[in-house]
Structure formats: C-alpha cells, structure tokens
Design an enzyme around this catalytic site. Structure first.
Site: not given
Ligand code: ARG
Length: 261
Positions: A254, A160
C-alpha cells in the site's frame, strides 16, 4: 512513496481502522523510513510525493494510479475522504513525462490492479467488490491495451486486491484463495497453477501486501508463515515492521506505487 507526516486514523473506511485506537505517529514515521531504506538498499529508486495536511491516508501511495509501459491510468477514489489524493498523483505523472489517462470509473490504482508482464504476454489482474468498480476493469484494458482478468473479492477484511494477492515476479503470484469468490478462485488456479498459496493467518498479518522484485519479497514482519512459504518457493523474504500503518488497513504494498515506465 509518500511520508506518513499527516498519518492518523481519523475515520473508518475499512474494517481495520478504529479511530478510537491510538496511533504512534513517530513510530509510523520511523517504520515507513525503514521501509524506504530497505527498498533503496535492494537497489530500487524511490521517488517521493509531498504529503498533504488533511489527507491522512496519503501514505498509501499505491492507490493513486496504475502504470503499465509508460502509461498511468489515474485513480478515482471510492470515498470522499481520499478523493483529493488523485490530483497529487496526476501531477507527479504529468510532470514526469508519463502519458496520463484520466479515469471515468471508480478505481483505487494498484490497490486493485496488479501487473504480470511475463504471464501470457502481459496480464493485468483486477479486483472488485469493495472499492474499484467493475467498469474500471474494462476502462483499464482500453487504456493500457493488456488483457484484464476480473476477480471478485468477497471478504471485507481484504477489501483491495493487494491485501489478498501479490505479484512475486514477472509471472507468478501469491494469494489467499478464500478472499475470492469460488469462480475467481477457479480462474486463479487455472492461470497460476504454481502460485504460492497463503492461509488466513498470512492474510490477516497483511503478508500478501508485499513488494516483490523477482527475487526479494519485502513483506510485513508479522507474516512469518508466508515468509517461510516464500523461501521454500525460492524467493528471499525481507521482513519489515509496519505495525502502525497496519492500523489504517495497509502495509508494504500500500505504501509503494510501482512505476513501470
Ligand atoms: N485507509 C486506507 C483506505 O482504506 C488504506 C489503503 C490501503 N491501500 C492499499 N493499497 N490496500 O483506503
């Protein structure tokens, strides 16, 4: 944020996840709570999403949408294990008076999108290569009306964008160059000549998975090298322990979906 009530490593959809390795659920909960308290202590408001059984990755709230100026561009998860999370985020935004744009392209929200309001009048950085489809970058630009710069991720450990790059304040970033293709590295050098450059150790310690508020930088305590570099650049590092949530392949950023009303 979303409490890790149902957090566990039940499947492996990134190289950090090992379903055979034990996870201390109680410790995960305590560490997450400490992160929440840290953010509140710095003066931030934290809204909570209700955790749902059967969605062990829901604690990684950053993946549910990407917001800019009151508009939420919804997520469409790459893996079926997480698909149902999108609806919970959608309900949050619709219930809170946001404009919500339903996505047609696969994208994992703030996992692969970052916003720099003070860079070039408002710039979106977007990652692709593992999760978010390049077509989502164009979709985000149409929905949000800000230029989107596409960056190709090439190292599966940094799957990511938010594992390899972070906004530190309105105009500057920290990133790990080797996570990006040579051309994307060049683009980043051109756009952010004053960026804080992280090394592999910083990135492996999930140091770049940070939340910056312009002054404080909340980051994984294991990333002590990056913390020193950030301090030298004038930021105030705030380390937090998140060893258990790292087993799912995530850290501070996150766990936090930033709201830009
Ligand atoms: N286990 C989750 C996944 O692989 C971790 C997500 C981490 N989130 C993030 N914003 N990088 O999807």
């Amino acid at each position: 944020m979303c409490a890790p009530e149902h957090f566990t490593v039940a499947y492996a959809i990134n190289p950090w996840m090992d379903p055979t390795a034990p996870v201390d659920a109680e410790l995960a909960g305590k560490q997450w709570e400490r992160l929440r308290e840290t953010l509140v202590g710095l003066g931030h408001t934290v809204h909570l999403l209700a955790p749902q059984p059967g969605l062990p990755d829901m604690v990684y709230a950053a993946n549910g949408a990407f917001t800019v100026d009151g508009v939420a561009y919804g997520s469409r998860f790459a893996y079926p294990q997480r698909a149902a999370e999108a609806a919970a985020h959608r309900a949050f935004y619709l219930g809170g008076g946001w404009r919500y744009a339903e996505p047609t392209s696969t994208n994992e929200g703030e996992g692969d999108f970052a916003y720099l309001p003070g860079a070039h009048g408002g710039l979106i950085l977007a990652g692709y290569g593992f999760r978010t489809a390049p077509s989502a970058h164009a979709e985000a630009q149409e929905v949000l009306g800000r230029p989107v710069v596409s960056l190709r991720l090439i190292d599966p450990r940094f799957y990511h964008l938010d594992t390899a790059l972070a906004a530190l304040d309105d105009g500057n970033i920290a990133y790990y160059p080797d996570a990006f293709s040579a051309s994307s590295r060049r683009v980043l050098r051109q756009l952010f000549p004053d960026a804080v450059v992280a090394d592999e150790e910083d990135a492996r310690a999930f140091g770049l998975n940070l939340v910056g508020d312009g002054r404080h930088v909340v980051l994984n305590a294991e990333a002590s090298g990056l913390a020193s570099r950030l301090a030298a650049a004038g930021y105030s590092p705030v380390p937090v322990e998140l060893s258990e949530l790292k087993k799912g392949g995530g850290s501070v950023k996150c766990c936090v979906a930033e709201l830009r009303p």
